[in-house]
Design a protein around this motif. Structure first.
Motif, PDB file in Angstrom:
ATOM      1  N   ILE B 120       0.841  -1.197   0.000  1.00  0.00           N
ATOM      2  CA  ILE B 120       0.000   0.000   0.000  1.00  0.00           C
ATOM      3  C   ILE B 120       0.875   1.246   0.000  1.00  0.00           C
ATOM      4  N   ASP B 121       0.364   2.308  -0.596  1.00  0.00           N
ATOM      5  CA  ASP B 121       1.088   3.574  -0.618  1.00  0.00           C
ATOM      6  C   ASP B 121       0.931   4.244   0.740  1.00  0.00           C
ATOM      7  N   PRO B 122       2.034   4.508   1.444  1.00  0.00           N
ATOM      8  CA  PRO B 122       1.927   5.031   2.815  1.00  0.00           C
ATOM      9  C   PRO B 122       1.127   6.328   2.906  1.00  0.00           C
ATOM     10  N   VAL B 123       1.060   7.103   1.830  1.00  0.00           N
ATOM     11  CA  VAL B 123       0.328   8.373   1.872  1.00  0.00           C
ATOM     12  C   VAL B 123      -1.049   8.233   1.220  1.00  0.00           C
ATOM     13  N   ALA B 124      -1.076   7.787  -0.038  1.00  0.00           N
ATOM     14  CA  ALA B 124      -2.332   7.761  -0.800  1.00  0.00           C
ATOM     15  C   ALA B 124      -3.346   6.803  -0.190  1.00  0.00           C
ATOM     16  N   ASP B 125      -2.875   5.720   0.417  1.00  0.00           N
ATOM     17  CA  ASP B 125      -3.803   4.725   0.943  1.00  0.00           C
ATOM     18  C   ASP B 125      -4.718   5.303   2.027  1.00  0.00           C
ATOM     19  N   ASN B 126      -4.173   6.262   2.779  1.00  0.00           N
ATOM     20  CA  ASN B 126      -4.954   6.860   3.873  1.00  0.00           C
ATOM     21  C   ASN B 126      -6.123   7.693   3.370  1.00  0.00           C
ATOM     22  N   GLN B 127      -6.092   8.057   2.084  1.00  0.00           N
ATOM     23  CA  GLN B 127      -7.215   8.836   1.559  1.00  0.00           C
ATOM     24  C   GLN B 127      -8.401   7.941   1.224  1.00  0.00           C
TER      25      GLN B 127
END
Lengths: 418, 413
Positions: B120-127
Motif C-alpha cells: 500500500i502507498d503510505p500516503v495515498a492509501d490513507n485517503q
C-alpha cells in the motif's frame, strides 16, 4: 367434582375468549417445542461437523503443540503414532481413530501458487471421520497410485485447475508441485476435488495420504503425526473417557510426550453454544411474560364479569378455597387444551422439518466453523411433554392472582355490584 | 376530538386491564428495540469495517481477475496510472489508491504461516482506507523493508515492533523465470482494526518496496476508490466502468462483501421473525382485552347507538382505544429499551463476554466489542409497529361491537 363441572361449564360461557386464550397457549407451546428442536439441531449438527472436520471428540497431540496450533508446527509430533492409534482404538467407547498431519505449504500449478493447509490423512479410517470420500465434487477418492492429492474446489479454482466450480475435471489430469517444510519439492497428481460447504477446507485445504505428508514434513523417522483425532461413540462421553484415552496413548507414545484435549476445550464453539442456550432461557422468560399477561387479562375478566355470581356462591357457603379451585380449574383446562394443540402442531412440525431440513444455501460457508448448508432440526420426544407442561404451568401461575382475588370477595359487596 | 377524549377516558376506566395490556405491548416493543438495535449496530459496524478497512467503496480489477479468485501478478493491472487518472477525472471519485496483493508465506523464528501481503502507498492509501488510526504499537511505515501486521497475527507469531520476519512470495514471470523471493521485513507497527481477517492474516508493506521485491514494475492488482457520496454507489460504479473501458471491471463493496452481507441478512431476518412472533402473541393479548371491553360495555354501546351515534363512530372509538394502548405500550417499551441500546452504543458488548473469554471469529468483520445502534428510524419503527399492531388487533372487536342492535344491547345486563 362439582367445582370441576362448574369450571367446565364456565369455559363454554364465553367460547371466543376461551379460544383466544387457548390459541395464545398453543402458540407459546409450539414455539417452545420448535425453538428447542431448532437449537438442539443446529448445535448438534455444528458440534458433529466441527468434530469430524477439525477437532475430533478428543484430539491427541504432542506436549507443547497446543499453544502453537494456529501455526501448525511440524517440529513436534506424536511419536509412534501407529501404535498410539491402535492402543486408543482398543479403548471401549472409541468409535474411530485417525492420524493426521497438518502444515502450511506452498502449492504450485502452472504459473499460479497458493499457500494451502496440507492435510495428511489415512484414507481408510477417515472414511468414518472426515468422510472426504462422500464430499467429492469431482474425480475419485485415493486409490492405489502414489502421491495422489484431493483439493478443495475453491483451492483448485485459485490454482487454475478449473475456471468455475461447474467445470469438468479429469482425475489425474493435473499435477501440483509442493514445496514442503523439509525443502524437498514433491509432485502430486490431483485425483479429485472436494466440497464440504465450509470455506476453511474448500478454499484452503489440500488432502494427501498420511504417509506422503509424513515424508514431506520429515516426520517419518519416529512415525510421527501432528495430531491423532479420536471419535467416540457418544460425544458427551469425551470427559469421562479422557483419562483412559490419555493412559492408552501415553503408554504407546511415552509418558509426558502427549496431551489429550476434548472438543469442548478447543476453540470457542462450546462456550458460544452455552451462551446460545442462556439466550434461549431469556427468550423463554420473555415468552412467559407476554403470554402470561394475556392469560392474566382473560382470567381477570372472567372473574370480574362474574362478580355477582361468585358473590352468590360465597353467600351460599362455598369456601374461598373452592372458589380458587374453580378459577384455577378453568385456567388449567384452557392451558391443557391450548397446550395439547400446540404440542401436536409442534410434533408435526418437528417431524416434518427433521426430515426436510431448513435450507440455508451457501450463506454459512464463510463461517470459521462448519455449519453445513441445511439445518436439520432435531426433535426429541420429550420436548412435547415439556412444552405442554410449560404451557399448563404458565396458565396456572398466571391465574393465581385472579383466583385469589375472586376468593377474597366480600359476598355482600359482590352481590351489590352490577 | 370528542371520540378521542372518550377513548382516552375508556382506557382509564379499567386501569388494571390497561396496565396489563400495556405491559405486554411494552415487553414486545422492548424486545424489538433491543434485538434490532444490537443487530443493526453490528451490521453497521461491519459495513463500515468493510468499507474503511477492506474494500473502500469501489475496487477496479483487470477483467476476469476477481472471478478467477486471485490470479498471479501476470493478471494484475499493467498500467495503473492511466486507469487511476481516468477514475480521478470523474466527479464522484474522491480518492484512488493502488494496491498490490500477493499470496505469501511468512517465516518467523522457525514458524511459518500463510498470509496475504498487501503493498500500500503510505500516503495515498490513507485517503481511501482508515488503517493508520488503528496502529496500537510502533508506528506507521514510510518506505523500505518495513511492514505492518495485525495484533492477532502478532500474537500468533509472537512478534513485537522491531522484529524481523521473512516474507516469501513468488515474483512475476512464470515458474522458471520467477524465483521464490524471500526478503526480510522489519515489523514497525501493529494494527488493531476489529476486523478478524485483517488483524490475523495480512502483512502490509510499502507499495514501492512490494513492487521492487516482486519485480512487478508499475503493476497494481487493485485500485481502491473512495467516493464523495457513498449513496451514489451503483451510479458511480457504472460511470467508472464506462470511463475505464471493458479491459477492467468495477466491483462495489457490497459485491465484494457479499458473503458477509448474505450471512448478515439471514441473521437479521431470523431475529426480526422472532420479534414478530413475540409481537403476534402480544396482538392476541390485545384482541383479548378489546373483546373483553366490548362485552363489558354492551349496554353503554347500545345507549350510544340508540342516542344516534353512527356505527362508524363506534368503530372508530374502539380503534382509537386500541391505538392509545398501542402507543403508550410502545412508548413505555421504547423508553425502557433505548437507554439500554444507548449504553450498548456507547460502551458496547465485549464479544469475549459472550464466548467465555475467548477471541471469537464468527465470520463477521468484527471482533473485540460489538456495538448497538440507537437510530431514529428504529424508534419510529417501534412506535409505529406498536400503534399499528394494537389498532389492527382492535379491528375485529370494533367491527363486532358496531354491529350490535341497540334494542337488544340495551336489554342485556
Amino acid at each position: 367434582m362439582t367445582v370441576l363441572k362448574m369450571a367446565w361449564r364456565n369455559l363454554g360461557r364465553n367460547r371466543r375468549r376461551t379460544a383466544l386464550t387457548a390459541v395464545t397457549v398453543m402458540v407459546v407451546v409450539l414455539l417452545l417445542i420448535f425453538m428447542q428442536s431448532y437449537i438442539h439441531g443446529i448445535l448438534g449438527q455444528t458440534f458433529d461437523l466441527s468434530a469430524r472436520l477439525l477437532t475430533g471428540h478428543l484430539k491427541i497431540y504432542a506436549t507443547g503443540y497446543g499453544g502453537r496450533e494456529a501455526l501448525l508446527p511440524t517440529d513436534v509430533g506424536v511419536p509412534h503414532s501407529a501404535a498410539v492409534a491402535r492402543a486408543v482404538a482398543a479403548v471401549p467407547g472409541v468409535a474411530a481413530v485417525g492420524r493426521r498431519i497438518r502444515f502450511f505449504t506452498m502449492a504450485q500449478h502452472d504459473d499460479r501458487d497458493e499457500f494451502p493447509v496440507l492435510f495428511g490423512i489415512e484414507p481408510g479410517p477417515e472414511r468414518q471421520i472426515l468422510q472426504l470420500d462422500r464430499a467429492l465434487a469431482r474425480g475419485r477418492y485415493f486409490g492405489d497410485g502414489r502421491r495422489e492429492a484431493i483439493l478443495g474446489v475453491g483451492l483448485a479454482q485459485k490454482l487454475g485447475l478449473i475456471r468455475s466450480p461447474a467445470d469438468p475435471f479429469v482425475p489425474g489430469s493435473a499435477k501440483i508441485n509442493l514445496l514442503a517444510p523439509r525443502g524437498i519439492p514433491m509432485t502430486f497428481t490431483v485425483v479429485g476435488l472436494a466440497r464440504f460447504g465450509f470455506a476453511a477446507l474448500d478454499d484452503r485445504a489440500m488432502f494427501v495420504r498420511f504417509t506422503d505428508a509424513q515424508y514431506a514434513a520429515d516426520l517419518d523417522p519416529d512415525d510421527m503425526a501432528t495430531e491423532v483425532v479420536v471419535m467416540l461413540e457418544d460425544r458427551d462421553r469425551s470427559l469421562p473417557l479422557l483419562a483412559s484415552v490419555r493412559a492408552a496413548a501415553g503408554r504407546a507414545a511415552g509418558a509426558g510426550a502427549i496431551e489429550v484435549v476434548p472438543w469442548q476445550a478447543q476453540g470457542w464453539l462450546y462456550n458460544m453454544a452455552k451462551t446460545a442456550r442462556a439466550a434461549f432461557g431469556v427468550i423463554l422468560f420473555i415468552l412467559f411474560f407476554i403470554a402470561a399477561s394475556t392469560v392474566i387479562n382473560t382470567m381477570m375478566m372472567a372473574v370480574l364479569e362474574r362478580t355477582r355470581e361468585l358473590g352468590m356462591l360465597l353467600a351460599l357457603g362455598m369456601k374461598a378455597r373452592e372458589v380458587v379451585g374453580l378459577v384455577l380449574a378453568e385456567a388449567v383446562a384452557i392451558g391443557a387444551a391450548g397446550g395439547v394443540a400446540g404440542a401436536a402442531l409442534g410434533i408435526a412440525l418437528g417431524l416434518v422439518l427433521e426430515r426436510t431440513g431448513i435450507p440455508l444455501g451457501d450463506s454459512m460457508k464463510g463461517l470459521p466453523i462448519p455449519v453445513g448448508d441445511t439445518i436439520r432440526i432435531d426433535f426429541l420426544w420429550w420436548y412435547a411433554p415439556l412444552g405442554l407442561g410449560f404451557g399448563i404451568a404458565m396458565t396456572t401461575l398466571a391465574s393465581l392472582w385472579p383466583a385469589l382475588k375472586a376468593s377474597r370477595l366480600a359476598p355482600t359487596e359482590a352481590l351489590r355490584t352490577v | 376530538m370528542f371520540l378521542a377524549r372518550l377513548a382516552l377516558r375508556n382506557v382509564f376506566r379499567n386501569r388494571r386491564r390497561s396496565v396489563i395490556t400495556l405491559l405486554a405491548i411494552g415487553t414486545g416493543i422492548f424486545t424489538l428495540v433491543l434485538t434490532m438495535g444490537l443487530t443493526n449496530g453490528y451490521g453497521r459496524q461491519a459495513e463500515l469495517n468493510l468499507i474503511d478497512l477492506e474494500y473502500g467503496h469501489l475496487e477496479i480489477f483487470r477483467a476476469g481477475y476477481y472471478e478467477d479468485k486471485l490470479a498471479g501478478l501476470e493478471d494484475a493491472i499493467a498500467a495503473p496510472a492511466a486507469v487511476e487518472a481516468a477514475a480521478r477525472a470523474l466527479p464522484d471519485v474522491a480518492a484512488v489508491a493502488e494496491r498490490l496483493s500477493v499470496a505469501s508465506l511468512l517465516h518467523f523464528q522457525g514458524d511459518e504461516m500463510p498470509a496475504l501481503a498487501v503493498g500500500i502507498d503510505p500516503v495515498a492509501d490513507n485517503q481511501v482506507f482508515r488503517l493508520q488510526p488503528s496502529i496500537v504499537a510502533g508506528r506507521w511505515f514510510t518506505d523500505g523493508a518495513e511492514g505492518l501486521i495485525g495484533d492477532r497475527m502478532a500474537k500468533t507469531l509472537g512478534i513485537k515492533p522491531g522484529d524481523v520476519l521473512i516474507w516469501q512470495a513468488r515474483a512475476r514471470g512464470g515458474p522458471d523465470a520467477a524465483p521464490i523471493q524471500a526478503v526480510e521485513v522489519t515489523v514497525v507497527g501493529i494494527l488493531s482494526t476489529g476486523d478478524p481477517a485483517l488483524d490475523g492474516t495480512i502483512l502490509f508493506v510499502p507499495l514501492a518496496f512490494a513492487r521492487e521485491s516482486l519485480l512487478a514494475g508499475p503493476r497494481a492488482t487493485v485500485l481502491a476508490v473512495r467516493l464523495r457520496d457513498p449513496d451514489r454507489l451503483d451510479g458511480a460504479a457504472a460511470a467508472l466502468a464506462a470511463a475505464i473501458g471493458p479491459d477492467y471491471e468495477v466491483k462495489t463493496w457490497r459485491e465484494l462483501g457479499r458473503d458477509f452481507l448474505q450471512l448478515y441478512q439471514v441473521k437479521r431476518a431470523g431475529n426480526f421473525i422472532m420479534v414478530l412472533v413475540f409481537l403476534a402473541l402480544v396482538s392476541v393479548g390485545i384482541v383479548n382485552t378489546m373483546l373483553m371491553a366490548t362485552y363489558e360495555r354492551q349496554r353503554e354501546i347500545g345507549m350510544f347507538l340508540a342516542l344516534g351515534m353512527a356505527r362508524r363512530e363506534v368503530r372508530r372509538l374502539f380503534l382509537l382505544e386500541g391505538a392509545f394502548l398501542g402507543m403508550w405500550g410502545a412508548v413505555a417499551g421504547v423508553a425502557l429499551s433505548s437507554p439500554l441500546v444507548w449504553l450498548l452504543q456507547v460502551y458496547g458488548l465485549p464479544i469475549a463476554w459472550i464466548s467465555g473469554g475467548k477471541d471469537v471469529d464468527i465470520g463477521f468483520p468484527i471482533r473485540g466489542v460489538m456495538y448497538g445502534e440507537l437510530s431514529a428510524g428504529l424508534v419510529i419503527e417501534a412506535l409505529a409497529l406498536g400503534v399499528i399492531l394494537a389498532t389492527a388487533a382492535s379491528l375485529w372487536p370494533a367491527w363486532r361491537v358496531s354491529r350490535l342492535e341497540p334494542t337488544a344491547a340495551l336489554r342485556r345486563v
